[in-house]
Design a protein around this motif. Structure first.
Motif, PDB file in Angstrom:
ATOM      1  N   THR A 160       0.843  -1.196   0.000  1.00  0.00           N
ATOM      2  CA  THR A 160       0.000   0.000   0.000  1.00  0.00           C
ATOM      3  C   THR A 160       0.880   1.248   0.000  1.00  0.00           C
ATOM      4  OG1 THR A 160      -0.136  -0.221   2.414  1.00  0.00           O
ATOM      5  CG2 THR A 160      -1.994  -1.044   1.136  1.00  0.00           C
ATOM      6  N   HIS A 161       2.187   1.046   0.132  1.00  0.00           N
ATOM      7  CA  HIS A 161       3.167   2.128   0.107  1.00  0.00           C
ATOM      8  C   HIS A 161       4.063   1.970  -1.122  1.00  0.00           C
ATOM      9  CE1 HIS A 161       1.938   3.511   4.050  1.00  0.00           C
ATOM     10  NE2 HIS A 161       1.970   2.265   4.472  1.00  0.00           N
ATOM     11  N   PRO A 162       4.701   3.052  -1.565  1.00  0.00           N
ATOM     12  CA  PRO A 162       5.364   3.048  -2.875  1.00  0.00           C
ATOM     13  C   PRO A 162       6.529   2.076  -3.026  1.00  0.00           C
ATOM     14  CG  PRO A 162       5.851   5.063  -1.663  1.00  0.00           C
ATOM     15  CD  PRO A 162       4.750   4.378  -0.929  1.00  0.00           C
ATOM     16  N   GLY A 163       7.342   1.892  -1.980  1.00  0.00           N
ATOM     17  CA  GLY A 163       8.518   1.040  -2.115  1.00  0.00           C
ATOM     18  C   GLY A 163       8.179  -0.399  -2.411  1.00  0.00           C
ATOM     19  N   ALA A 164       7.316  -1.009  -1.583  1.00  0.00           N
ATOM     20  CA  ALA A 164       6.944  -2.412  -1.775  1.00  0.00           C
ATOM     21  C   ALA A 164       6.153  -2.604  -3.069  1.00  0.00           C
ATOM     22  CB  ALA A 164       6.129  -2.906  -0.581  1.00  0.00           C
ATOM     23  N   ALA A 165       5.310  -1.636  -3.408  1.00  0.00           N
ATOM     24  CA  ALA A 165       4.547  -1.735  -4.662  1.00  0.00           C
ATOM     25  C   ALA A 165       5.481  -1.690  -5.868  1.00  0.00           C
ATOM     26  CB  ALA A 165       3.524  -0.602  -4.740  1.00  0.00           C
ATOM     27  N   ALA A 166       6.487  -0.823  -5.808  1.00  0.00           N
ATOM     28  CA  ALA A 166       7.459  -0.739  -6.893  1.00  0.00           C
ATOM     29  C   ALA A 166       8.290  -2.009  -6.989  1.00  0.00           C
ATOM     30  CB  ALA A 166       8.368   0.469  -6.682  1.00  0.00           C
ATOM     31  N   ALA A 167       8.646  -2.586  -5.838  1.00  0.00           N
ATOM     32  CA  ALA A 167       9.417  -3.832  -5.836  1.00  0.00           C
ATOM     33  C   ALA A 167       8.644  -4.941  -6.550  1.00  0.00           C
ATOM     34  CB  ALA A 167       9.729  -4.249  -4.397  1.00  0.00           C
ATOM     35  N   ALA A 168       7.360  -5.051  -6.246  1.00  0.00           N
ATOM     36  CA  ALA A 168       6.543  -6.070  -6.915  1.00  0.00           C
ATOM     37  C   ALA A 168       6.493  -5.839  -8.411  1.00  0.00           C
ATOM     38  CB  ALA A 168       5.132  -6.064  -6.321  1.00  0.00           C
ATOM     39  N   GLY A 169       6.338  -4.592  -8.828  1.00  0.00           N
ATOM     40  CA  GLY A 169       6.268  -4.294 -10.257  1.00  0.00           C
ATOM     41  C   GLY A 169       7.572  -4.536 -10.980  1.00  0.00           C
ATOM     42  N   LEU A 170       8.684  -4.105 -10.403  1.00  0.00           N
ATOM     43  CA  LEU A 170       9.978  -4.261 -11.056  1.00  0.00           C
ATOM     44  C   LEU A 170      10.394  -5.720 -11.191  1.00  0.00           C
ATOM     45  CD1 LEU A 170      11.900  -1.327  -9.344  1.00  0.00           C
ATOM     46  CD2 LEU A 170      11.364  -1.505 -11.785  1.00  0.00           C
ATOM     47  N   LEU A 171      10.079  -6.525 -10.171  1.00  0.00           N
ATOM     48  CA  LEU A 171      10.469  -7.934 -10.199  1.00  0.00           C
ATOM     49  C   LEU A 171       9.377  -8.840 -10.762  1.00  0.00           C
ATOM     50  CD1 LEU A 171      12.271  -8.227  -6.732  1.00  0.00           C
ATOM     51  CD2 LEU A 171      13.269  -7.768  -8.976  1.00  0.00           C
ATOM     52  N   LYS A 172       8.238  -8.213 -11.135  1.00  0.00           N
ATOM     53  CA  LYS A 172       7.095  -8.964 -11.669  1.00  0.00           C
ATOM     54  C   LYS A 172       6.594 -10.016 -10.672  1.00  0.00           C
ATOM     55  CE  LYS A 172       8.201  -8.255 -16.545  1.00  0.00           C
ATOM     56  NZ  LYS A 172       9.189  -7.207 -16.280  1.00  0.00           N
ATOM     57  N   ALA A 173       6.620  -9.627  -9.386  1.00  0.00           N
ATOM     58  CA  ALA A 173       6.089 -10.488  -8.330  1.00  0.00           C
ATOM     59  C   ALA A 173       4.607 -10.212  -8.144  1.00  0.00           C
ATOM     60  CB  ALA A 173       6.841 -10.228  -7.025  1.00  0.00           C
ATOM     61  N   ASP A 174       3.857 -11.204  -7.739  1.00  0.00           N
ATOM     62  CA  ASP A 174       2.423 -11.043  -7.503  1.00  0.00           C
ATOM     63  C   ASP A 174       2.195 -10.113  -6.319  1.00  0.00           C
ATOM     64  OD1 ASP A 174      -0.202 -11.887  -6.050  1.00  0.00           O
ATOM     65  OD2 ASP A 174      -0.412 -12.684  -8.078  1.00  0.00           O
ATOM     66  N   ILE A 175       1.558  -8.980  -6.574  1.00  0.00           N
ATOM     67  CA  ILE A 175       1.424  -7.962  -5.530  1.00  0.00           C
ATOM     68  C   ILE A 175       0.518  -8.429  -4.386  1.00  0.00           C
ATOM     69  CG2 ILE A 175      -0.547  -6.735  -6.535  1.00  0.00           C
ATOM     70  CD1 ILE A 175       0.964  -4.111  -5.736  1.00  0.00           C
ATOM     71  N   GLY A 176      -0.438  -9.294  -4.691  1.00  0.00           N
ATOM     72  CA  GLY A 176      -1.300  -9.834  -3.651  1.00  0.00           C
ATOM     73  C   GLY A 176      -0.518 -10.670  -2.651  1.00  0.00           C
TER      74      GLY A 176
END
Length: 451
Positions: A160-176
């Protein structure tokens, strides 16, 4: 410029900063600017661009936190002057007891931290920290240190915060899965941090004069007290504190489901921004506590104005910290450190943690550390999938939790509001964030080994 020379300059700049602040007793604002200039000149940033970089770093950070800090300080001043913080603290202390109240407020901090940005959440609970500390007759560190640590833990590890959300997007990890596993790991890490903070609080730390005045209500001119026969009730104070939190949560939960072009989307997006949410709470406090409580316009203005000097001090130091971090990034120090660690060929999970931790220590921003780390590792994780990607992302997130020190704006906000000197801030806040980050990393690595 070579990697070795860049890293040497970075190390010298941090040592210079610590010497200026701790030994020479130079004001942190001035010391941070001197260290920023040292890095800029030593790394060859063109002279005509040095001040542009410094102003960019300061302006970028202040643009993000200045309204939040000032409005939060004003809201806290109204609550404090009315006796509302005392009323709320006395109510909770009576019903829960001193021992359980610290744990309960730490749990509240964990929950509030899920949708609320770290600085916003901490400023919202500052009146509670002071109120409980005064009623219990203990140092504000007893409440503030574990609450701040838990809020930062959630800030870096939940998407719900930018760092962890960006990490999921950059590594193509499932955000859920990043969300669910991040919460699952954060809970034991938060419990561990709570007990570490409790252990730290066995020692008495020298507090700043400003915080002692907050606790003792000694300086009537700086913290005027309203002459009311009956302080506002605990329910009203709780509502005023929770309103900005609920508004921010409303935006987090509803905005993704509303049509982007709809009027409702715009309204929700506006009122759920931290600054507007705090402004709404401030206006309600001015009406419900001030005018309905019998205050005149002059009294309310005096109380609100009394909050500005303290907020200005926090802003100056935090802004200078942002400038120092920006110079370190522009000089290439962060990239040099990342490349060095990447060349060591550590296993992917500890590599993500160490890389993020080092970037966090070198430039101050947790979000920048997470994004940079995941960007550098994006090619290294090409063969990974599923839960492996989730764990790499979380390892980078927990790395960015540790080593919050003098180049981190959050360090200055926490230490100033809790009344800690720089040396004591390093002994408490820096150590606490680091051991919580290590605890989170340990659970991540354990999960990796179980795959």
């Amino acid at each position: 410029m070579s990697t070795t020379l860049l890293l040497t300059i970075a190390a010298v700049s941090v040592i210079l900063l610590l010497i200026l602040v701790i030994k020479a007793k130079v004001h942190p604002f001035v010391a941070l600017l001197i260290s920023s200039l040292f890095v800029a000149v030593s790394t060859g940033i063109p002279a005509k661009h040095i001040m542009e970089v410094i102003m960019s770093g300061m302006g970028g950070l202040l643009g993000h936190i200045s309204i939040i800090i000032v409005l939060g300080a004003m809201l806290g001043a109204i609550i404090e002057a009315s006796g509302g913080a005392d009323s709320l603290a006395a109510r909770f202390t009576h019903s829960m007891g001193i021992k359980r109240s610290v744990a309960a407020l730490t749990l509240v901090a964990f929950i509030l931290g899920l949708p609320v940005f770290f600085e916003v959440g901490f400023i919202i609970v500052v009146p509670l920290i002071y109120g409980f500390a005064k009623v219990a007759r203990v140092s504000p560190l007893k409440y503030g240190l574990p609450m701040a640590g838990v809020m930062l833990l959630v800030h870096v590890s939940i998407p719900t915060h930018p760092g962890a959300a960006a990490a999921a997007g950059l590594l193509k990890a499932d955000i859920g899965w990043v969300l669910m596993l991040g919460i699952a790991i954060s809970i034991p890490a938060a419990i561990f941090g709570y007990y570490v903070a409790k252990l730290m609080n066995r020692k008495n730390y020298h507090l700043s004069v400003e915080v002692l005045e907050q606790l003792q209500l000694a300086d009537k001119e700086k913290k005027p007290r309203a002459e009311t026969a009956q302080p506002p009730g605990a329910m009203l104070i709780s509502t005023l504190i929770v309103i900005p939190v609920l508004l921010i949560m409303l935006g987090t939960l509803l905005t993704p489901w509303l049509p982007d072009t709809g009027v409702l989307h715009g309204v929700v997006a506006l009122i759920s921004t931290p600054a507007i949410a705090l402004l709404i709470a401030l206006l309600l406090a001015a009406w419900l506590i001030g005018f309905r409580g019998g205050w005149g316009k002059e009294k309310l203005d005096t109380i609100i104005t009394s909050a500005i000097p303290g907020a200005a001090g926090v802003l100056l130091v935090a802004g200078a910290g942002g400038a120092f971090g920006k110079v370190l990034v522009e000089s290439g120090v962060g990239k040099a450190l990342a490349l060095l660690l990447e060349s060591i060929h550590l296993p992917i999970i500890p590599a993500a943690f160490v890389l993020s931790l080092a970037l966090r220590a070198s430039q101050g921003s947790a979000t920048v550390a997470i994004v940079t780390t995941c960007g550098l590792l994006s090619s290294a994780v090409a063969e990974l999938q599923g839960m492996q990607l989730v764990l790499v992302a979380l390892s980078a997130c927990f790395g960015a939790l540790g080593l919050s020190h003098v180049n981190d704006a959050g360090f200055w906000v926490v230490t100033r509001y809790l009344g800690l000197s720089v040396a004591d801030g390093l002994r408490t806040w820096t150590v606490l964030t680091t051991v919580m980050g290590l605890a989170g990393f340990a659970f991540v690595w354990l999960g990796w080994l179980m795959l």
